[in-house]
Design an enzyme around this catalytic site. Structure first.
Site, PDB file in Angstrom:
ATOM      1  CB  SER A 261      -0.701  -0.207   0.942  1.00  0.00           C
ATOM      2  OG  SER A 261      -1.914  -1.150   0.712  1.00  0.00           O
TER       3      SER A 261
ATOM      4  CD  GLN B 162     -33.521 -18.532   1.191  1.00  0.00           C
ATOM      5  OE1 GLN B 162     -33.223 -18.410   2.536  1.00  0.00           O
ATOM      6  NE2 GLN B 162     -33.243 -19.072   0.511  1.00  0.00           N
TER       7      GLN B 162
ATOM      8  CD  GLU C 210      -3.730  -3.144  -8.274  1.00  0.00           C
ATOM      9  OE1 GLU C 210      -3.785  -1.997  -8.016  1.00  0.00           O
ATOM     10  OE2 GLU C 210      -3.478  -4.122  -9.772  1.00  0.00           O
TER      11      GLU C 210
END
Length: 700
Positions: free
Chosen positions: A165, A352, A451
């Site tokens: 990073s 659900q 990334e």
């Protein structure tokens, strides 16, 4: 006039096989074909059909149930498949830089089949290729044709073993020698080895390598990209001075060869420097169109935005696959019922619906955002290529960086949570590897890390917002940005005075109501984070420590709330455009409202703490509205999935097939395993007459 999908479009959008899903398809309030044409457009639908048909009819892409490939065999097969994709010539060199939607569509199609394949292709063409094109000059463009002919195979080498990073701390060096007009690329120690680099493990012949550029006299001009040959394309043996290898098996995406490289005083020509952002004359003088080193670094790392936006698309595609499997399963899986003789589909249960349908709405909202941000990034890159150095161009770059950073975080986390919910919602069958949910979960998992770690990336976005507020406080500047994502902050003080005044579910299901709530939430978190930052500084913390102490309950939720608002704003505007067919407005509006309310509900504590919500009614209305929208979308769920699901061959899940023959398909898949009925190879060990000996006997 023929209904959408009939006549000339029948081959483009054929009817689904008759079966158990017919009941739900008949209940849908809209035509799935009409929505597919509206969402994708006829040209892209035909392009997708071309890709999917090629894969399904090519034996090289045949799926083998029960096949367990070794790591080496999987990577060999993945490379051969990648090579075949180039042979099909789905994209031209011109398409790569002039038709971004085709690039995005091809990546999504390949990823829905296998993300190892998509990642390999994407890293070679878009990430490596775009880095050469956008960071290089005419002297480097000869590489572009070689990329598409596969004369070379590329990778993007930024990350090192000890740094990821923190790109500024990358330790690989590039010292320029004017006597030979060469750069000397060197890794000072093993911690500076390029590491985790996709395609580098076994196949890359060339790499875009980021290194600290030094000119004679020892002055360092910071991180710059170089194109460096790391293997001989004819033999795949390492070039002199390069130690290159594979980092080994991962938790997922094992068809992609992630690797490492160590450079020992490797000499490369001066022309190897990708010189659009900075160059070195033959004599050793450094020149750059950027006066500000930070701007130059940001432009050089523009490929990271490509990667982050691409990861958003990958995560959304994974979510679409998981939701497609789970919704079709839920519409055909029957358990319990109002009487002992009647079982109902589990999709009829409120729980659900509440578990799955918000993720279906999220898939639609996030897909629209990822596509639109991709086009924004294309605009930005074209500006760079044209030499645009305007203030608007610079601000556009900052805004895209902020949106790509938080957008990648939001999309990958939403997919991660959604895939897990879908796995659990499919019960035990969801845990069976053949139904693919486990592979989706594993292959999506690195999206929260690649990334840039998500939590670190969120700091980029919160810093962007805090910087805008600081300019407002110091200079009275207006909140304005090219993409208008922050323009609402111009009403910052007035927004903070607003309160939630909706008292009925009917009013709450309008996503405009949620937009107003989100704008208040972002303003509130921005004010709180700004005040926390100043408090830390007043207490004696330096800038680094102050920002570090503001992340968990301030900067992080600020960035996420801003990102959710931005996604919602774009989707809300999209579904309320005049060009939306009248027959689609209701269902798209419900999707927008459900995604908005479901996301907002997770911030209920903050909304109460800040005073935007008060009393029990606000929270109850919010919850009731979510359940109401789930109920309204329940009958549309299968048709909505039909729009986003790929063909059965690509979906690769017996319980998610379009015919809805849940048990027939699953039973058939289980029996296809070549060893399913075989006696265990170690059967003699099962003999009751065989004595237990050795260390096991002593333990017993």
């Amino acid at each position: 006039m023929a209904p959408p999908g009939e006549g000339r479009d029948a081959a483009l959008l054929p009817e689904f096989p008759r079966g158990p899903l017919d009941t739900y398809r008949a209940r849908a309030s809209f035509s799935w074909k009409e929505l597919a044409l509206f969402a994708e457009g006829e040209d892209m639908l035909r392009f997708k059909k071309t890709i999917f048909s090629a894969l399904e009819n090519d034996p090289l892409f045949a799926r083998s149930p029960g096949a367990h490939l070794s790591l080496e065999k999987y990577r060999e097969l993945n490379f051969l498949r990648c090579k075949r994709i180039f042979e099909y010539d789905f994209l031209s060199v011109g398409d790569m830089f002039e038709n971004p939607l085709k690039v995005s569509t091809l990546t999504q199609c390949l990823g829905m089949y296998d993300w190892s394949l998509a990642a390999k292709y994407l890293l070679h063409t878009l990430v490596f290729g775009s880095a050469v094109f956008s960071s290089g000059s005419e002297r480097h463009f000869a590489y572009i044709q070689k990329i598409f002919s596969m004369e070379i195979f590329g990778c993007f080498a930024l990350t090192e073993l000890s740094h990821g990073s923190n790109a500024k701390a990358i330790r690989t060096t590039a010292h320029y020698n004017p006597a030979t007009e060469e750069f000397i690329i060197h890794s000072p120690d093993f911690e500076a080895a390029k590491f985790w680099i996709g395609n580098m493990g076994k196949t890359a012949t060339h790499a875009v390598v980021f290194a600290q550029l030094y000119v004679p006299g020892g002055q360092c001009h910071g991180l710059h990209p170089f194109i460096i040959q790391i293997r001989d394309p004819k033999t795949l043996l390492p070039m002199p001075g390069v130690m290159v290898g594979d980092i080994g098996k991962k938790l997922g995406l094992n068809g992609l060869d992630n690797g490492f490289a160590v450079f020992h005083k490797v000499r490369v020509p001066r022309q190897s420097l990708l010189n659009r952002m900075g160059d070195v004359t033959p004599e050793g003088t450094y020149v750059s169109p950027f006066k500000d080193a930070r701007q130059r670094l940001g432009a050089s790392l523009g490929s990271l935005s490509w990667g982050r936006v691409a990861i958003m698309g990958m995560a959304v595609a994974n979510l679409k696959l998981a939701v497609s499997i789970a919704v079709r399963f839920s519409a055909t899986r029957r358990q319990f019922g109002p009487t002992e003789d009647e079982e109902i589909p589990v999709l009829e249960y409120q729980t659900q619906q509440w578990r799955l349908l918000p993720y279906l709405a999220a898939a639609y909202a996030l897909e629209h955002f990822s596509k639109s941000l991709f086009l924004d990034l294309v605009e930005f890159q074209r500006g760079l290529a044209a030499g645009d150095r305007s203030a608007r161009q610079a601000e556009l770059g900052r805004e895209i960086h902020a949106l790509a950073s938080a957008g990648k975080s939001l999309a990958s986390w939403t997919a991660q949570q959604g895939i897990q919910e879908c796995r659990e919602a499919c019960g035990g069958h969801g845990y069976l590897a053949v139904n693919r949910l486990g592979v989706l979960r594993d292959d999506n998992d690195p999206n929260s890390t690649y990334e840039g770690d998500n939590n670190v990336l969120l700091q980029q976005t919160s810093n962007y917002l805090l910087g805008l507020l600081a300019c407002r406080v110091q200079d009275g500047a207006c909140f304005r940005s090219p993409l208008k994502s922050v323009d609402f902050l111009d009403s910052y003080p007035g927004i903070l005075d607003q309160r939630f005044e909706v008292s009925s579910v009917a009013d709450c299901v309008d996503s405009a109501v949620t937009l107003a709530a989100y704008k208040w939430l972002v303003c509130y978190l921005l004010r709180e984070t700004h005040e926390k930052l100043n408090q830390e500084k007043r207490s004696g913390s330096d800038d680094f420590e102050a920002r570090n102490n503001c992340q968990v309950f301030h900067g992080r939720p600020l960035a996420l709330a801003f990102m959710e608002l931005t996604v919602l704003q774009r989707f809300h505007e999209h579904v309320h455009r005049p060009c939306v067919p009248p027959s689609l407005r209701a269902v798209l509006g419900r999707l927008s409202a459900l995604y908005a309310l479901w996301s907002l509900n997770r911030h209920a504590a903050l909304l109460y703490r800040g005073g935007y919500f008060s009393g029990e009614q606000a929270g109850r209305v919010l919850e009731s509205a979510i359940l109401t929208l789930c109920s309204q979308l329940k009958d549309d769920a299968v048709a909505l999935v039909d729009v986003i699901a790929p063909p059965d061959f690509v979906l690769g899940s017996p319980i998610g097939r379009a015919d809805g023959e849940l048990y027939k398909n699953l039973w058939g898949a289980v029996l296809q395993d070549s060893k399913v009925l075989e006696r265990a190879s170690w059967w003699p060990e099962f003999s009751v007459n065989k004595p237990v000996t050795g260390s096991l006997k002593s333990k017993l």
